[in-house]
Design a protein around this motif. Structure first.
Motif, mmCIF file in Angstrom:
data_model
loop_
_atom_site.group_PDB
_atom_site.id
_atom_site.type_symbol
_atom_site.label_atom_id
_atom_site.label_comp_id
_atom_site.label_asym_id
_atom_site.label_seq_id
_atom_site.Cartn_x
_atom_site.Cartn_y
_atom_site.Cartn_z
ATOM 1 N N TYR A 7 0.831 -1.203 0.000
ATOM 2 C CA TYR A 7 0.000 0.000 0.000
ATOM 3 C C TYR A 7 0.870 1.259 0.000
ATOM 4 C CZ TYR A 7 -2.872 3.735 1.933
ATOM 5 O OH TYR A 7 -3.484 4.935 2.154
ATOM 6 N N ASP A 10 2.803 1.653 -3.348
ATOM 7 C CA ASP A 10 1.918 2.100 -4.430
ATOM 8 C C ASP A 10 1.490 3.554 -4.239
ATOM 9 O OD1 ASP A 10 2.083 -0.332 -5.709
ATOM 10 O OD2 ASP A 10 0.104 -1.023 -5.059
ATOM 11 N N LEU A 11 1.168 3.927 -3.011
ATOM 12 C CA LEU A 11 0.774 5.296 -2.722
ATOM 13 C C LEU A 11 1.902 6.274 -3.060
ATOM 14 C CD1 LEU A 11 -1.438 7.146 -1.604
ATOM 15 C CD2 LEU A 11 -0.469 6.745 0.675
#
Length: 82
Positions: A7, A10-11
């Motif tokens: 997460y 990707d962020l």
């Protein structure tokens, strides 16, 4: 990698992409210039927090994110010329 690591990675990549898009438009659009500055603040905060928590920038996808110079030097030059 864990779900949390994926997460965060990707962020980080998405924030970088959005910052690059804002940079491309910042020379002709004041709103995009403001967005670019906001993205820089976010990237800077993410780097600072990673350092505080002793988390590798590579692990979060922050290692190759634009530096302050890469984001703002062209804007500063434009401001001086205008």
């Amino acid at each position: 990698m864990s779900d949390l690591e994926n997460y965060m990675y990707d962020l980080s990549r998405l924030i970088t992409e959005y910052a690059q898009e804002a940079k491309a438009s910042a020379f002709r659009d004041e709103f995009q210039k403001g967005r670019l500055m906001a993205f820089y603040e976010i990237i800077s905060l993410m780097r600072q927090q990673a350092d505080i928590f002793d988390i590798s920038s590579d692990k979060l996808g922050l290692a190759d994110i634009m530096t302050e110079d890469e984001l703002f030097v062209p804007l500063m030059m434009l401001k001086k010329a205008g």
